[in-house]
Design an enzyme around this catalytic site. Structure first.
Site, PDB file in Angstrom:
ATOM      1  N   ASP A   1       0.796  -1.228   0.000  1.00  0.00           N
ATOM      2  CA  ASP A   1       0.000   0.000   0.000  1.00  0.00           C
ATOM      3  C   ASP A   1       0.836   1.290   0.000  1.00  0.00           C
ATOM      4  O   ASP A   1       1.433   1.673   1.007  1.00  0.00           O
ATOM      5  CB  ASP A   1      -0.948  -0.012   1.207  1.00  0.00           C
ATOM      6  CG  ASP A   1      -1.822  -1.269   1.278  1.00  0.00           C
ATOM      7  OD1 ASP A   1      -1.317  -2.370   0.983  1.00  0.00           O
ATOM      8  OD2 ASP A   1      -2.994  -1.156   1.633  1.00  0.00           O
TER       9      ASP A   1
ATOM     10  N   ASN B   1     -10.115  -1.671   0.088  1.00  0.00           N
ATOM     11  CA  ASN B   1     -11.334  -1.067   0.621  1.00  0.00           C
ATOM     12  C   ASN B   1     -11.448   0.430   0.359  1.00  0.00           C
ATOM     13  O   ASN B   1     -12.537   0.989   0.415  1.00  0.00           O
ATOM     14  CB  ASN B   1     -11.461  -1.352   2.126  1.00  0.00           C
ATOM     15  CG  ASN B   1     -10.310  -0.814   2.934  1.00  0.00           C
ATOM     16  OD1 ASN B   1      -9.148  -0.997   2.564  1.00  0.00           O
ATOM     17  ND2 ASN B   1     -10.595  -0.149   4.036  1.00  0.00           N
ATOM     18  N   HIS B   2     -10.323   1.098   0.066  1.00  0.00           N
ATOM     19  CA  HIS B   2     -10.400   2.529  -0.222  1.00  0.00           C
ATOM     20  C   HIS B   2     -10.516   2.813  -1.720  1.00  0.00           C
ATOM     21  O   HIS B   2     -10.448   3.976  -2.132  1.00  0.00           O
ATOM     22  CB  HIS B   2      -9.177   3.248   0.351  1.00  0.00           C
ATOM     23  CG  HIS B   2      -9.174   3.291   1.844  1.00  0.00           C
ATOM     24  ND1 HIS B   2     -10.259   3.729   2.568  1.00  0.00           N
ATOM     25  CD2 HIS B   2      -8.236   2.955   2.760  1.00  0.00           C
ATOM     26  CE1 HIS B   2      -9.982   3.653   3.865  1.00  0.00           C
ATOM     27  NE2 HIS B   2      -8.774   3.176   4.010  1.00  0.00           N
TER      28      HIS B   2
ATOM     29  N   HIS C   1      -3.321  -4.360   3.326  1.00  0.00           N
ATOM     30  CA  HIS C   1      -4.287  -3.602   4.142  1.00  0.00           C
ATOM     31  C   HIS C   1      -3.830  -3.258   5.556  1.00  0.00           C
ATOM     32  O   HIS C   1      -4.170  -2.174   6.042  1.00  0.00           O
ATOM     33  CB  HIS C   1      -5.646  -4.301   4.246  1.00  0.00           C
ATOM     34  CG  HIS C   1      -6.638  -3.563   5.095  1.00  0.00           C
ATOM     35  ND1 HIS C   1      -7.198  -2.361   4.732  1.00  0.00           N
ATOM     36  CD2 HIS C   1      -7.159  -3.844   6.320  1.00  0.00           C
ATOM     37  CE1 HIS C   1      -8.021  -1.956   5.679  1.00  0.00           C
ATOM     38  NE2 HIS C   1      -8.008  -2.812   6.654  1.00  0.00           N
TER      39      HIS C   1
ATOM     40  N   HIS D   1      -6.736  -8.360   0.060  1.00  0.00           N
ATOM     41  CA  HIS D   1      -6.771  -7.183   0.916  1.00  0.00           C
ATOM     42  C   HIS D   1      -7.667  -7.472   2.124  1.00  0.00           C
ATOM     43  O   HIS D   1      -8.889  -7.521   1.988  1.00  0.00           O
ATOM     44  CB  HIS D   1      -7.330  -6.017   0.081  1.00  0.00           C
ATOM     45  CG  HIS D   1      -7.048  -4.683   0.663  1.00  0.00           C
ATOM     46  ND1 HIS D   1      -5.830  -4.063   0.534  1.00  0.00           N
ATOM     47  CD2 HIS D   1      -7.806  -3.833   1.391  1.00  0.00           C
ATOM     48  CE1 HIS D   1      -5.853  -2.894   1.139  1.00  0.00           C
ATOM     49  NE2 HIS D   1      -7.044  -2.731   1.678  1.00  0.00           N
TER      50      HIS D   1
ATOM     51  N   GLU E   1      -4.124   1.708  -3.204  1.00  0.00           N
ATOM     52  CA  GLU E   1      -5.403   2.180  -2.643  1.00  0.00           C
ATOM     53  C   GLU E   1      -5.278   3.395  -1.743  1.00  0.00           C
ATOM     54  O   GLU E   1      -6.287   4.030  -1.432  1.00  0.00           O
ATOM     55  CB  GLU E   1      -6.112   1.044  -1.878  1.00  0.00           C
ATOM     56  CG  GLU E   1      -5.418   0.655  -0.600  1.00  0.00           C
ATOM     57  CD  GLU E   1      -6.389   0.315   0.542  1.00  0.00           C
ATOM     58  OE1 GLU E   1      -7.593   0.200   0.314  1.00  0.00           O
ATOM     59  OE2 GLU E   1      -5.897   0.172   1.671  1.00  0.00           O
ATOM     60  N   ASN E   2      -4.046   3.713  -1.310  1.00  0.00           N
ATOM     61  CA  ASN E   2      -3.871   4.853  -0.399  1.00  0.00           C
ATOM     62  C   ASN E   2      -3.062   5.995  -0.996  1.00  0.00           C
ATOM     63  O   ASN E   2      -2.585   6.868  -0.279  1.00  0.00           O
ATOM     64  CB  ASN E   2      -3.160   4.402   0.888  1.00  0.00           C
ATOM     65  CG  ASN E   2      -3.862   3.278   1.594  1.00  0.00           C
ATOM     66  OD1 ASN E   2      -3.393   2.152   1.615  1.00  0.00           O
ATOM     67  ND2 ASN E   2      -5.018   3.569   2.147  1.00  0.00           N
TER      68      ASN E   2
ATOM     69  N   HIS F   1      -0.856  -2.695   6.537  1.00  0.00           N
ATOM     70  CA  HIS F   1       0.282  -1.771   6.407  1.00  0.00           C
ATOM     71  C   HIS F   1       1.497  -2.191   7.234  1.00  0.00           C
ATOM     72  O   HIS F   1       2.428  -1.396   7.381  1.00  0.00           O
ATOM     73  CB  HIS F   1      -0.140  -0.333   6.745  1.00  0.00           C
ATOM     74  CG  HIS F   1      -1.024   0.303   5.705  1.00  0.00           C
ATOM     75  ND1 HIS F   1      -1.069   1.654   5.494  1.00  0.00           N
ATOM     76  CD2 HIS F   1      -1.881  -0.241   4.800  1.00  0.00           C
ATOM     77  CE1 HIS F   1      -1.943   1.914   4.516  1.00  0.00           C
ATOM     78  NE2 HIS F   1      -2.447   0.782   4.082  1.00  0.00           N
TER      79      HIS F   1
HETATM   80 FE   LIG Z   1      -4.047   0.344   2.678  1.00  0.00          FE
HETATM   81 FE   LIG Z   2      -7.081  -1.050   3.024  1.00  0.00          FE
END
Ligand SMILES: [Fe+2]
Ligand SMILES: [Fe+2]
Ligand SMILES: [Fe+2]
Ligand SMILES: [Fe+2]
Ligand SMILES: [Fe+2]
Ligand SMILES: [Fe+2]
Ligand SMILES: [Fe+2]
Ligand SMILES: [Fe+2]
Lengths: 265, 265, 265, 265
Positions: free
Chosen positions: D8, D67-68, D175, D150, D39-40, D177
């Site tokens: 991520d 999820n983001h 996810h 994830h 995603e981040n 991190h």
């Molecule tokens: Fe993430």
């Molecule tokens: Fe995530």
């Protein structure tokens, strides 16, 4: 057609209340179909064959379930033969049991469908999509559909009811064990009630002894929640009148029976 | 003493309903104290100084809050001066604002206490322990205590009510936005209602537009939930009669106003 | 001072691994203190007096616990006498057992403190505030503090470690049963590792049989998770070197023992 | 075939680290395919077209999400044209974007599949069932499959990996991190790592400033989490060697780059 629906029956005391009040409610209300949620009848969690049969014996036409459906092991031995029992239709494919059943009422048929919410409950399949899928099947058989939507939060219950508005006669919530005061008919004709309430002890918390619940909140130590099997009872129910041709609801009314509100429908 | 309590006011439409019905309800019911939960008044989440003052202006004596208390940034600018507003007392030490306030009613004083549940909500401090702590303080001032318990699940609400039974006049739930049909007086004299319901649109879901809610359930894509600001409204409330000397409740009654149940107390 | 810390021991196989490897690790690493998390030693959930003693017998100086601390009933019979065992200090007041203990090491003392996170775990008391409270007590006795922080999410673990940075020798995470690869010394001298991993079967899922876990994900039916008691094992650990005067860490190193990474420290 | 996978990427600092280290890692490791979870990248939540292109420009072959994925609104404008980007395949039917993509590597093809867990995350569709469904499609095209799973919890990640063992080359988690230290090849040949870690600031909490995170834990007041965009960085990655004919993994190795562990593969 008039449908009588009674919420989560907890323990033996709950069963006694069913046995006591169902005949009387039938006499007064004359429903064509009586449906009872039985997910808590066996010691507060799950159901056994004996208790399933006792519910039918007491005048129930269909038994619905919920998140506790599979808590007692012996359900696996009888669920596939229990033609009058439904578990949430959105359990994953391959899970035993059926999500809906058909009840014959004179010349018409009523489908009774059980669905379960996912907010703060297990991540089973999406109840919205599953409803579409199952209704496509059901509509081949009958336009009359009753839905017991077993869920935790108010938003999900009303969202599903609006989503199905006009397609089913009623979306009635179960699981929180507290009857709500919002019975209504939605714009396209679906009767709705967020939760119908429970049937069991009036003196504990959701049908179980209050001391262990409070102790658990205070200490966060593991607790065993046991149904209260004696003393004052309560029964949570509602009835819905639906048109036999279109399946649209014309009336919904809640019933609360306890010592503060004795039976007088 | 009679207390009128009105549940979660959502958006401008909620405020209009307060402005419209509070005078009429006061005329009919003659409460000595009127309490309103205002956690959703600012666009559905939080409160501003202007809206706080508008609620007081409309006849409210105390404004209670909940999990959305701090959603609008400017609350930090006025919360410490807002003597008639309470946020959940069990927010951690050091958080601005007060958990209870005292209202003078003729020769007596009523304490209004706000607590928040933790099941499926943020892990703030334990509301049971905090209640003990705060009541010890309050009881130095007055035996009359009203509790708005803002929580998600039915078991936690009833557990706290039993825990405080006999010590407070009423434990009334808020947050689910759906009025429950279980108003009662517990064995030791505390009036209880799992949820008083909401005040705002009658046409959406919990006061907000239904389409984004349903879309979010279907897609799990991010959604923006907006209050409905026009059309049919609803008001969820209850009133409680308490003895001025002992602080024990003698009566609790729910009020539901909407187009299906027009005002007729 | 060198501290050896070994993560969540699961079942009998976990205990055998402790009995087998602790002597060898002590020979090679020469730690002054050996700490073992024992919350899963009794059939995967909880601990009994016999197993507590077996851990001490195997060379453990202190046993830490976590969310499963109270799962076996008989803990209530021995916890208050178990001077070398700690359960999360932030369980509510009144819960049996102690949150920290003191180990004598030559002329110095090491405090071993157990705390538990709240994200996706039970809402016990705030571990941040509780840490402040308990450290004030501990610092009267010794500046040397080891913290086993039992938690689910990475953000909470690192947040607590930063919050305590410079005040404690180490914040080492447990509970996820998977060792992380982020061992480091934070700017003010606290050693940190998000999770130290587990000790038990190398072939299942977190120490238990994999088939029921997968079946549960596929069906959402109730499942019984049982430790794997034979076959290949794994041991998750780390050691930390700290200065005996200031309690600041100078080194942290993870240890992973399994068939892919045989013991060679 | 060698696959380089990087976890991520948080914010601009994360992008800079990709731009700085990807060329060097490619030089040293000579992967045929480079995959990055993005995603981040946009302010910590979501992705924009510009940033997607910047990742490709920096040497990335495929961008995975989580999820983001849909947090930045403009993703709707470019997701359907972003052939090298995948979002979790188990988002409900009808959600824009693709769940897998195919990369050509000389004579072979690698499918890159993104799935998302449901434990403590949104209730999207079942990743296990969806994996079966999507793999049936993919296997028509190629036997070589890389999965970015994830998810939040360790048990779900390992359960899916065992479920797919032998069918895919690798199941690598994202996810949390935080890189885990459990890289291994499962019995039937699937490489597994619970979490590959993140790429961004080494000084905050999961890439964002630590003060607001700690403040939120202490007060439960709303907080805004912002990526740290300057100072020391970290990069979390792994590489996997797979057989081009069978798609079975022969090697997996984690890479951690930060000031404590400078680049030296
Ligand atoms: Fe993430
Ligand atoms: Fe995530
Ligand atoms: Fe129930
Ligand atoms: Fe239930
Ligand atoms: Fe509210
Ligand atoms: Fe609320
Ligand atoms: Fe554990
Ligand atoms: Fe644990």
């Amino acid at each position: 057609m008039r449908i009588l629906f009674i919420g989560d029956v907890v323990g033996q005391l709950g069963l006694s209340l069913i046995q006591h009040y169902v005949p009387e409610l039938k006499r007064q209300l004359k429903p064509q179909v009586t449906i009872v949620n039985g997910e808590n009848i066996a010691d507060g969690k799950g159901i056994t064959e004996k208790l399933y049969k006792a519910l039918l014996q007491a005048g129930t036409d269909v038994v619905t379930l919920g998140n506790h459906a599979f808590r007692k092991r012996d359900i696996m031995d009888f669920i596939d033969g229990a033609k009058k029992m439904v578990r949430p239709a959105n359990f994953p494919a391959g899970v035993p049991g059926q999500g809906y059943t058909i009840v014959n009422v004179n010349q018409t048929k009523l489908a009774v469908l059980n669905l379960q919410g996912r907010v703060f409950l297990d991540a089973i399949d999406d109840p919205f999509t599953k409803a579409d899928e199952v209704l496509a099947e059901i509509k081949q058989i009958t336009p009359l559909v009753f839905v017991d939507f077993h869920g935790e939060v108010t938003s999900e219950k009303l969202a599903l009811a609006y989503y199905l508005d006009g397609q089913v006669a009623a979306v009635i919530g179960t699981h929180t064990h507290v009857q709500t005061n919002d019975a209504r008919i939605l714009p396209k004709g679906t009767a709705f009630l967020t939760d119908v309430g429970m049937t069991g002890s009036y003196e504990g918390i959701l049908g179980v002894k209050k001391e262990p619940v409070i102790h658990n909140f205070l200490t966060k130590l593991p607790a065993r929640f046991e149904p209260i099997e004696t003393g004052a009872g309560q029964l949570g129910a509602c009835y819905i009148d639906i048109k036999d041709d279109t399946g649209v609801a014309t009336k919904i009314k809640t019933i609360r029976i306890d010592k503060d509100f004795p039976l007088e429908v």
